[in-house]
Design a protein around this motif. Sequence first.
Motif, PDB file in Angstrom:
ATOM      1  N   GLU A   1      38.266  36.457  33.458  1.00 33.02           N
ATOM      2  CA  GLU A   1      37.898  35.071  33.156  1.00 33.02           C
ATOM      3  C   GLU A   1      36.482  34.770  33.617  1.00 33.02           C
ATOM      4  O   GLU A   1      35.772  33.968  33.001  1.00 33.02           O
ATOM      5  CB  GLU A   1      38.885  34.108  33.811  1.00 33.02           C
ATOM      6  CG  GLU A   1      40.314  34.264  33.311  1.00 33.02           C
ATOM      7  CD  GLU A   1      40.382  34.168  31.795  1.00 33.02           C
ATOM      8  OE1 GLU A   1      39.722  33.276  31.225  1.00 33.02           O
ATOM      9  OE2 GLU A   1      41.086  35.003  31.186  1.00 33.02           O
ATOM     10  N   ALA A   2      36.078  35.407  34.702  1.00 33.17           N
ATOM     11  CA  ALA A   2      34.704  35.210  35.173  1.00 33.17           C
ATOM     12  C   ALA A   2      33.717  35.687  34.113  1.00 33.17           C
ATOM     13  O   ALA A   2      32.724  35.012  33.821  1.00 33.17           O
ATOM     14  CB  ALA A   2      34.483  35.952  36.488  1.00 33.17           C
TER      15      ALA A   2
ATOM     16  N   LEU B   1      33.579  33.187  31.273  1.00 29.59           N
ATOM     17  CA  LEU B   1      32.783  32.007  31.586  1.00 29.59           C
ATOM     18  C   LEU B   1      31.299  32.346  31.674  1.00 29.59           C
ATOM     19  O   LEU B   1      30.438  31.590  31.224  1.00 29.59           O
ATOM     20  CB  LEU B   1      33.254  31.400  32.912  1.00 29.59           C
ATOM     21  CG  LEU B   1      34.643  30.752  32.889  1.00 29.59           C
ATOM     22  CD1 LEU B   1      35.050  30.348  34.305  1.00 29.59           C
ATOM     23  CD2 LEU B   1      34.652  29.544  31.970  1.00 29.59           C
ATOM     24  N   ALA B   2      31.017  33.496  32.271  1.00 32.78           N
ATOM     25  CA  ALA B   2      29.620  33.882  32.459  1.00 32.78           C
ATOM     26  C   ALA B   2      28.920  34.057  31.115  1.00 32.78           C
ATOM     27  O   ALA B   2      27.740  33.725  30.978  1.00 32.78           O
ATOM     28  CB  ALA B   2      29.534  35.165  33.277  1.00 32.78           C
TER      29      ALA B   2
ATOM     30  N   ARG C   1      27.981  30.533  30.168  1.00 33.78           N
ATOM     31  CA  ARG C   1      27.197  29.681  31.065  1.00 33.78           C
ATOM     32  C   ARG C   1      25.963  30.356  31.647  1.00 33.78           C
ATOM     33  O   ARG C   1      25.136  29.684  32.257  1.00 33.78           O
ATOM     34  CB  ARG C   1      28.076  29.226  32.233  1.00 33.78           C
ATOM     35  CG  ARG C   1      29.279  28.405  31.808  1.00 33.78           C
ATOM     36  CD  ARG C   1      30.075  27.971  33.017  1.00 33.78           C
ATOM     37  NE  ARG C   1      31.315  27.295  32.639  1.00 33.78           N
ATOM     38  CZ  ARG C   1      32.275  26.978  33.492  1.00 33.78           C
ATOM     39  NH1 ARG C   1      32.141  27.287  34.770  1.00 33.78           N
ATOM     40  NH2 ARG C   1      33.367  26.363  33.083  1.00 33.78           N
ATOM     41  N   ARG C   2      25.864  31.630  31.550  1.00 27.66           N
ATOM     42  CA  ARG C   2      24.797  32.345  32.234  1.00 27.66           C
ATOM     43  C   ARG C   2      23.434  31.825  31.804  1.00 27.66           C
ATOM     44  O   ARG C   2      23.189  31.554  30.647  1.00 27.66           O
ATOM     45  CB  ARG C   2      24.914  33.850  31.984  1.00 27.66           C
ATOM     46  CG  ARG C   2      24.063  34.442  30.890  1.00 27.66           C
ATOM     47  CD  ARG C   2      24.620  34.183  29.496  1.00 27.66           C
ATOM     48  NE  ARG C   2      23.944  34.906  28.437  1.00 27.66           N
ATOM     49  CZ  ARG C   2      22.707  34.679  28.033  1.00 27.66           C
ATOM     50  NH1 ARG C   2      21.989  33.780  28.626  1.00 27.66           N
ATOM     51  NH2 ARG C   2      22.189  35.369  27.035  1.00 27.66           N
TER      52      ARG C   2
ATOM     53  N   THR D   1      29.034  32.278  36.659  1.00 27.06           N
ATOM     54  CA  THR D   1      29.970  31.269  36.157  1.00 27.06           C
ATOM     55  C   THR D   1      29.594  29.880  36.649  1.00 27.06           C
ATOM     56  O   THR D   1      30.037  28.886  36.096  1.00 27.06           O
ATOM     57  CB  THR D   1      31.404  31.550  36.648  1.00 27.06           C
ATOM     58  OG1 THR D   1      31.437  31.460  38.080  1.00 27.06           O
ATOM     59  CG2 THR D   1      31.866  32.933  36.238  1.00 27.06           C
TER      60      THR D   1
ATOM     61  N   ASN E   1      30.583  28.695  39.263  1.00 29.16           N
ATOM     62  CA  ASN E   1      31.710  28.226  40.064  1.00 29.16           C
ATOM     63  C   ASN E   1      31.710  28.992  41.397  1.00 29.16           C
ATOM     64  O   ASN E   1      32.013  30.177  41.433  1.00 29.16           O
ATOM     65  CB  ASN E   1      33.026  28.454  39.310  1.00 29.16           C
ATOM     66  CG  ASN E   1      34.205  27.847  40.042  1.00 29.16           C
ATOM     67  OD1 ASN E   1      34.297  27.928  41.259  1.00 29.16           O
ATOM     68  ND2 ASN E   1      35.092  27.237  39.277  1.00 29.16           N
TER      69      ASN E   1
END
Lengths: 243, 243
Positions: A113-114, A117-118, A121-122, A162, A164
């Motif tokens: 999941e990381a 997301l990355a 969003r990266r 991410t 987060n």
Amino acid sequence: MLRNRATELGSSEKLPSKVVALLYRDIDSGTLLPGSRLPTEQQLADQFGVSRNVIREAIAQLRADGLIDARQGVGAFVRGKEQRAAIRIDREDLNDLSNMERLFELRRILETEAARLAAVRRTAHDLHLIGQHLRRMMGEERWQDGSIDADLAFHREIARATGNTYIHTFVSFICNRIRHSIHYARLTNPLHDLVTVNVAEHVRIHAAIEAGDAEAAAQAMSDHIAGAAARVGVKLVKQESGG
Amino acid sequence: MLRNRATELGSSEKLPSKVVALLYRDIDSGTLLPGSRLPTEQQLADQFGVSRNVIREAIAQLRADGLIDARQGVGAFVRGKEQRAAIRIDREDLNDLSNMERLFELRRILETEAARLAAVRRTAHDLHLIGQHLRRMMGEERWQDGSIDADLAFHREIARATGNTYIHTFVSFICNRIRHSIHYARLTNPLHDLVTVNVAEHVRIHAAIEAGDAEAAAQAMSDHIAGAAARVGVKLVKQESGG
DNA sequence: ACTCCTCATATCATCCTACAACCCATCAGG
DNA sequence: CCTGATGGGTTGTAGGATGATATGAGGAGT
């Protein structure tokens, strides 16, 4: 010599650690219920036969873990499990492979999941750092300490990308634990030939994140971790897209 | 005067906590490299303007986290990140909603996969326990402390049903932190009307796990946590099957 | 009778000094 | 070269003294 008086608590460990262990057991077993007050520092010192200083250091540790809440002028109180501030995974837990399997399973969940997301969003800077670690890894022919560091830095950087902090914290923690147990178990020897495989998987992950393809990044990361697990002798069941 | 020294570090927190924060920052930022030796306790005491006792309590905390290894007669050394034994989430970190959003995001990642695994691996006994917590929640009309406990026990039981102790540990930790911050922020008041919604979502999760439908369980859990986040004022971006 | 303030008390927080246990480098003596 | 004693430095432990803070009792004022 007759160190037997110390036998009551143990021998090699330092006094605060022993006090921590004893109090921890009492709290965990329910002898000391949440909300109840601990004896005075002086009373504890008398009870265990140590100085108040030792008691204070022990309480400092328990307080750091959130097990105890000490309030000046009032006393020290046992806090409920739900208020604990720290999570701990003991080193010994990772020795046998069945636990390694569980840890890799958790790792795959988080990092898949990381990566997803990355990919979305990266920032450009994140991608640059991720690529840097990848190139550092590609520069090495053999699987050695430097490779492991670069490998882990690669994973950590993706988790950081991410945005987060909690994901980053958890992933870092797991990765570092795995690295430590690999280093501990000397599992690196039979892996020299597989470094190119590992790098190839990283390249695939990097490419997917660079392209912003969340699904591809997730799948690549999932496959990579399953592969990495297999390389240390752990077999993961199929995940994602497996029905 | 002594007051001035305290002002230098801050005001409300206790001295050892401040020393821990400062040392932690130095270690994390790389100012203190792994393997390097810390100044002696006396030097640190002079440097921070506190007594050696305070330094010792601070080091006791850092040692409990595995960040520092103190050896009698030698000195205290910074340990590598890979040797850290604990992960910590400070209470203050959860106060603002942006951090809550990150924590809910992590929670959804973990619990979604936990539900997926639980649907496949759960034993009859696991299912019984999960159902028990569900019924306990259904019995309550209003959203109160008992409901929260039953809610969390439901989630924990699902995590436990994965058979992966690490997943269970991590999920429990996150849930408990969220519960604590909810209790702390008194966010329960405006939620009385929504308890039926919450129960309905739990029923859906339970049904999917009972049926052994991994995908349905994952989707139900993902939706549920997104809903729970929304109910405390946190909006999560779409995940899974959302594109 | 009620409220507010003061104060004594208990407790933790911090400081200080001293000594013990321990590691390490050094060096004398074989 | 090897061995064992020695001394200095560091952490570990002890114990007392003082400051800071919360709690409750009791008195002054209304």
